[in-house]
Design a protein around this motif. Structure first.
Motif, mmCIF file in Angstrom:
data_model
loop_
_atom_site.group_PDB
_atom_site.id
_atom_site.type_symbol
_atom_site.label_atom_id
_atom_site.label_comp_id
_atom_site.label_asym_id
_atom_site.label_seq_id
_atom_site.Cartn_x
_atom_site.Cartn_y
_atom_site.Cartn_z
ATOM 1 N N ILE A 195 12.310 17.811 -7.110
ATOM 2 C CA ILE A 195 12.090 19.096 -7.867
ATOM 3 C C ILE A 195 11.681 20.312 -6.886
ATOM 4 O O ILE A 195 12.196 21.478 -6.842
ATOM 5 C CB ILE A 195 11.545 19.131 -9.048
ATOM 6 N N ASN A 196 10.569 19.871 -6.173
ATOM 7 C CA ASN A 196 9.894 20.792 -5.314
ATOM 8 C C ASN A 196 10.840 21.214 -4.206
ATOM 9 O O ASN A 196 10.743 22.320 -3.806
ATOM 10 C CB ASN A 196 8.449 20.168 -4.922
ATOM 11 N N LEU A 197 11.405 20.267 -3.441
ATOM 12 C CA LEU A 197 12.200 20.492 -2.493
ATOM 13 C C LEU A 197 13.426 21.406 -2.853
ATOM 14 O O LEU A 197 13.852 22.400 -2.298
ATOM 15 C CB LEU A 197 13.132 19.231 -2.034
ATOM 16 N N ALA A 198 13.858 21.167 -4.066
ATOM 17 C CA ALA A 198 15.114 22.016 -4.741
ATOM 18 C C ALA A 198 14.612 23.506 -4.744
ATOM 19 O O ALA A 198 15.129 24.436 -4.489
ATOM 20 C CB ALA A 198 15.671 21.555 -5.889
ATOM 21 N N LEU A 199 13.074 23.518 -5.341
ATOM 22 C CA LEU A 199 12.633 24.869 -5.489
ATOM 23 C C LEU A 199 12.571 25.456 -4.117
ATOM 24 O O LEU A 199 12.731 26.801 -4.094
ATOM 25 C CB LEU A 199 11.289 24.543 -6.371
ATOM 26 N N HIS A 200 12.009 24.898 -3.097
ATOM 27 C CA HIS A 200 11.847 25.334 -1.865
ATOM 28 C C HIS A 200 13.172 25.964 -1.221
ATOM 29 O O HIS A 200 13.234 26.997 -0.834
ATOM 30 C CB HIS A 200 11.363 24.345 -1.142
ATOM 31 N N LEU A 201 14.149 25.186 -1.511
ATOM 32 C CA LEU A 201 15.347 25.391 -1.065
ATOM 33 C C LEU A 201 16.211 26.910 -1.668
ATOM 34 O O LEU A 201 16.680 27.487 -0.760
ATOM 35 C CB LEU A 201 16.520 24.318 -1.141
ATOM 36 N N VAL A 202 15.884 26.973 -2.939
ATOM 37 C CA VAL A 202 16.223 27.854 -3.752
ATOM 38 C C VAL A 202 15.574 29.169 -3.237
ATOM 39 O O VAL A 202 16.141 30.287 -2.981
ATOM 40 C CB VAL A 202 15.983 27.843 -5.296
ATOM 41 N N GLN A 203 14.208 29.091 -2.844
ATOM 42 C CA GLN A 203 13.468 30.221 -2.555
ATOM 43 C C GLN A 203 13.803 30.517 -0.985
ATOM 44 O O GLN A 203 14.049 31.897 -0.866
ATOM 45 C CB GLN A 203 11.877 30.120 -2.844
ATOM 46 N N GLN A 204 13.946 29.564 -0.303
ATOM 47 C CA GLN A 204 14.203 29.772 0.929
ATOM 48 C C GLN A 204 15.766 30.527 1.171
ATOM 49 O O GLN A 204 16.013 31.545 1.899
ATOM 50 C CB GLN A 204 14.583 28.600 1.818
ATOM 51 N N LYS A 205 16.688 30.130 0.151
ATOM 52 C CA LYS A 205 17.952 30.887 0.301
ATOM 53 C C LYS A 205 17.920 32.193 -0.205
ATOM 54 O O LYS A 205 18.677 33.186 0.378
ATOM 55 C CB LYS A 205 18.944 29.886 -0.816
ATOM 56 N N GLY A 206 17.004 32.717 -1.106
ATOM 57 C CA GLY A 206 16.871 33.946 -1.495
ATOM 58 C C GLY A 206 16.338 34.680 -0.332
ATOM 59 O O GLY A 206 16.737 35.866 -0.185
#
Lengths: 217, 234
Positions: B218-229
């Motif tokens: 979940i944290n990895l996905a969160l990080h990826l989402v924020q990075q994508k932004g």
């Protein structure tokens, strides 16, 4: 069947400061109307009221076709457009930005793509159509704003300081785009600027907004 | 230390053998928390939009209230849901106590304020010119609001992920309203608590490892989402 804007006794004040003072004007002829005035003179407020984005405290901005008053509904709002000074580019590609207004009008598929491509080409952003709009330079962003408006073919187009804060090259490009835009005999362009030379280069009719009043140059 | 190593090894063996009880517990956990998350998002996102864009009285107070509710104690939420769903409670006639539905309700209540607060924060951080621009291009008020939601999508996704992290790791509320019934309402966190109490660490450790894995994902996905932004802007 051409759309005519009539501003009648428009008054607006922010707090106790009057900005627009009983302004009346008809925009019956096609072409480029330029409103000049100092910062804070009320140019943008007047444009937003005329573009039906803001209500005046007094008076009204009405649109007519052959003398018939049109209701201030979404159908009317979709026949006009305003390019904001900040443009407001969406965080997606240039192409998707230009498609937005078309999608709102139910135009989809090849028809929408063709109209968007033509508008993007018109403002010289063809090579950047897949690029994220937030990565464009300020001059390119202004041109994107013009492309978005152009794609939806508004009959009355408002441009609020369309060439402020851009370099000389982009200013020339933008001015050329505006001239071409107004070349369409069905379109009225109403723009603001505080650059007197630009106003003289572009305008068919030039007006000054001073102390809340509008006067011809 | 031996029992730790032994328990760990047995736990890994249990995971690799795809033990039926273990997979049942994992699937129920994902089902309950996933459904709660969907419900909380369906209710929370429109609420965040309303608070952000509508002229509503006491808006500041409402925002502060949701911010405060982000840290709701799960046990207290469990207790209130229990009282409402118990036979003598106002919703007792529905017979939901000690069912997965009761667990979904409790977790939805826990996730809801997190989603409202974080989505609201994401929405109001969008430049107001976006909404105006949408209107200049012919958007109605709801269409302009959708344009702002689209602009805030990375922040909204972060809020949803944060809520998922919270409900996946939660034990107090679902233990009270679900009752930890084997094969019916027993989920990862309640099983870990119970097996630890019993001193049987094999299943507890296996589930603990999986829960940590899910949390990391979940944290990895969160990080990826924020990075994508962020990457979009570079």
């Amino acid at each position: 069947m051409s759309l005519v804007l009539r501003a009648s006794h428009i008054a607006k004040q922010y707090g106790r400061t009057p900005v627009l003072n009983n302004i009346s004007m008809s925009f019956e002829e096609k072409g480029i109307y330029v409103l000049m005035g100092d910062n804070g003179s009320g140019k943008s407020t007047f444009l937003r009221i005329c573009a039906l984005l803001e209500d005046p405290d007094g008076g009204s901005a009405n649109y007519e076709v052959n003398g018939t008053l049109l209701p201030r509904d979404i159908n009317l709002r979709r026949r006009i457009s305003l390019v904001l000074p900040g443009v407001g580019a969406f965080n997606t590609s240039v192409h998707q930005n230009v498609l937005y207004g078309l999608k709102l009008r139910g135009i989809k598929g090849n028809d929408a793509s063709r109209k968007a491509a033509r508008a993007i080409d018109f403002v010289g952003l063809d090579h950047k159509k897949e690029q994220n709009a937030l990565t464009l330079s300020s001059g390119e962003t202004q041109r994107l704003g013009l492309a978005r408006a152009l794609a939806i073919e508004p009959e009355v187009l408002f441009l609020d300081e369309p060439a402020a804060f851009v370099d000389a090259r982009n200013r020339e490009i933008i001015e050329e785009i505006i001239r071409n835009l107004a070349g369409d005999s069905r379109r009225t362009v109403i723009m603001t600027t505080h650059n007197r030379r630009q106003a003289q280069r572009l305008s068919n009719r030039l007006f000054f907004l001073e102390n809340g009043n509008l006067r011809p140059a | 230390m031996d029992y730790l190593a032994e328990g760990f090894l047995r736990a890994v063996r249990l995971i690799l053998s795809l033990d039926r009880e273990l997979t049942g517990i994992i699937l129920l956990s994902l089902k309950v928390s996933g459904l709660a998350l969907v419900l909380a998002t369906l209710l929370g996102l429109p609420m965040a939009v309303a608070i952000g864009f509508k002229r509503i009285p006491m808006r500041g107070f409402i925002v502060s209230l949701f911010n405060a509710f982000m840290g709701l104690p799960p046990v207290a939420v469990g207790l209130f849901v229990y009282l409402f769903l118990s036979r003598r409670g106002p919703l007792g006639f529905m017979g939901l106590l000690y069912t997965p539905s009761a667990m979904v309700i409790a977790q939805t209540i826990l996730a809801f304020p997190i989603i409202v607060s974080l989505c609201h924060a994401a929405l109001i951080s969008v430049d107001p010119v976006i909404r105006q621009a949408a209107r200049t291009l012919g958007a109605t008020d709801p269409q302009a609001a959708i344009a702002v939601v689209k602009e805030a999508r990375f922040g909204i996704m972060s809020g949803v992920m944060a809520a998922l992290g919270r409900v996946m790791a939660e034990v107090g509320a679902i233990l009270i309203v679900g009752g930890n019934i084997a094969g019916y309402t027993r989920v990862m966190t309640t099983t870990i608590a119970m097996e630890t109490d019993k001193g049987d660490f094999e299943l507890a450790l296996a589930l603990g490892l999986i829960l940590i894995g899910i949390s990391l994902l979940i944290n990895l996905a969160l990080h990826l989402v924020q990075q994508k932004g962020v990457r979009k802007l570079v």
